[in-house]
Design an enzyme around this catalytic site. Structure first.
Site, mmCIF file in Angstrom:
data_model
loop_
_atom_site.group_PDB
_atom_site.id
_atom_site.type_symbol
_atom_site.label_atom_id
_atom_site.label_comp_id
_atom_site.label_asym_id
_atom_site.label_seq_id
_atom_site.Cartn_x
_atom_site.Cartn_y
_atom_site.Cartn_z
ATOM 1 C CE LYS A 1 7.352 -3.262 -8.309
ATOM 2 N NZ LYS A 1 8.153 -2.054 -8.542
ATOM 3 N NE ARG B 1 2.624 -4.210 14.514
ATOM 4 C CZ ARG B 1 1.573 -3.945 15.305
ATOM 5 N NH1 ARG B 1 0.354 -4.194 14.864
ATOM 6 N NH2 ARG B 1 1.741 -3.439 16.498
ATOM 7 C CG HIS C 1 4.205 -4.690 20.157
ATOM 8 N ND1 HIS C 1 4.758 -3.451 19.827
ATOM 9 C CD2 HIS C 1 2.871 -4.589 19.882
ATOM 10 C CE1 HIS C 1 3.797 -2.670 19.364
ATOM 11 N NE2 HIS C 1 2.653 -3.329 19.393
HETATM 12 N N1 CP Z 1 -1.638 -2.629 20.525
HETATM 13 C C1 CP Z 1 -1.288 -2.667 19.224
HETATM 14 O O1 CP Z 1 -0.160 -3.024 18.863
HETATM 15 O O2 CP Z 1 -2.279 -2.261 18.400
HETATM 16 P P1 CP Z 1 -2.149 -2.187 16.808
HETATM 17 O O3 CP Z 1 -2.012 -3.606 16.313
HETATM 18 O O4 CP Z 1 -3.424 -1.524 16.357
HETATM 19 O O5 CP Z 1 -0.931 -1.394 16.474
#
Ligand code: CP
Length: 301
Positions: free
Chosen positions: A77, A98, A127
């Protein structure tokens, strides 16, 4: 630690403590986070990171609430990330997020009163929790922390977990790095500058056979279709560096192959039976590393 945004936040000592806790949690289920709630916010696709964090929270006795990036949340939205985080602060004790944009985790942390864990931000962000489990895998499988030659292979430009791991490796002694990629997908200058500043020697090559022959760790990556904007470029890069059984058999005796997964052909299935292949054990290590992170950040007893 309040928020976990990037791997530069760790010291060698804090990594040792985290990994000791992770090992102690193997196979355990406990109630140390009983009554606490984790918000699982995946605005970009995930299988491993999402399910392992959710499983980790349940295994520690906590609860999980979630929204998806599939149009079912109020992001569709037009709600800003900042507003969403301020709202979710009322519902959860910790946020695992994420997001498709570099810097999104930092933005979330800036307005959040509860800890935010970066579960991957954008194509050239970080990450950190994947890198932590990658490092745990390396140290556990090789049974040492120092004196390691690691070869990163393939997509080094658009691969946030390889970037995060390179930062972590700079905490250790006698680390040598070989970056193997095409010129279009070389490792970012920010990472290379950091390695130089920390006296970590690295070389860059296009030649995989040459680059991995002395490596203790081969870190294979996926050519990420979603991050390479030009379809022709993706087709050109895909399939350039494939680990076949013959490639694996030519590695040093005790060398290991790791991969964050998913794979899409860059490690052939016949390699899975090789003694060098540890990428599925790596997934299991991810669960206990994430349990240790949740327990550390939330102060579980
Ligand atoms: N390795 C990893 O981040 O896998 P996903 O994208 O499935 O979380």
């Amino acid at each position: 630690m309040q928020h976990l945004i990037e791997t530069q936040q760790f010291t060698r000592e804090s990594l040792k403590e985290l990994f000791k806790l992770a090992s102690s949690l193997e196979g355990r289920r406990e109630e140390s986070l009983k009554g606490l709630i984790m918000a699982s916010l995946f605005f970009a696709p995930s299988t491993r990171t999402r399910l392992s964090f959710e499983s980790a929270m349940y295994r520690l006795g906590g609860h999980v609430i979630t929204v998806d990036g599939d149009g079912s949340s109020s992001q569709s939205k037009g709600e800003t990330l900042e507003d969403a985080i301020k709202v979710i602060n009322h519902y959860a004790d910790i946020i695992v997020m994420r997001h498709g944009e570099v810097g999104a985790a930092t933005r979330a942390a800036e307005v959040s009163g509860v800890p935010v864990i970066n579960a991957g931000d954008g194509n050239m962000g970080q990450h950190p929790t994947q890198a932590l489990l990658d490092l745990y895998t390396i140290q556990r499988e090789l049974k040492r922390e120092d004196d390691i030659h690691i070869a990163f292979v393939g997509n080094l430009k658009y691969y946030r977990s390889a970037r995060s791991l390179a930062y972590l490796l700079s905490k250790y002694n006698d680390i040598r790095i070989t970056f193997i990629s095409s010129p279009e997908l070389v490792m970012g200058d920010d990472v290379k500058t950091h390695l130089k500043e920390n006296n970590i020697p690295f070389t860059e090559t296009e030649n995989m056979a040459e680059g991995i022959k002395d490596a203790d760790v081969v870190y294979q990556t996926r050519i990420a279709k979603e991050w390479i904007p030009d379809k022709n470029e993706y087709e050109k890069q895909r399939g350039r560096y494939i680990i076949t059984r013959a490639v694996a058999d030519a590695m040093k005796d005790d060398a290991i192959i790791i991969h964050p997964l998913p794979r899409v052909g860059e490690i052939e299935a016949e390699v899975d039976a090789s003694p060098h292949a540890v990428y599925f054990r790596q997934v299991g290590y991810g669960l206990i590393v994430r349990m240790a992170l949740l327990k550390t950040i939330l102060g579980g007893k």
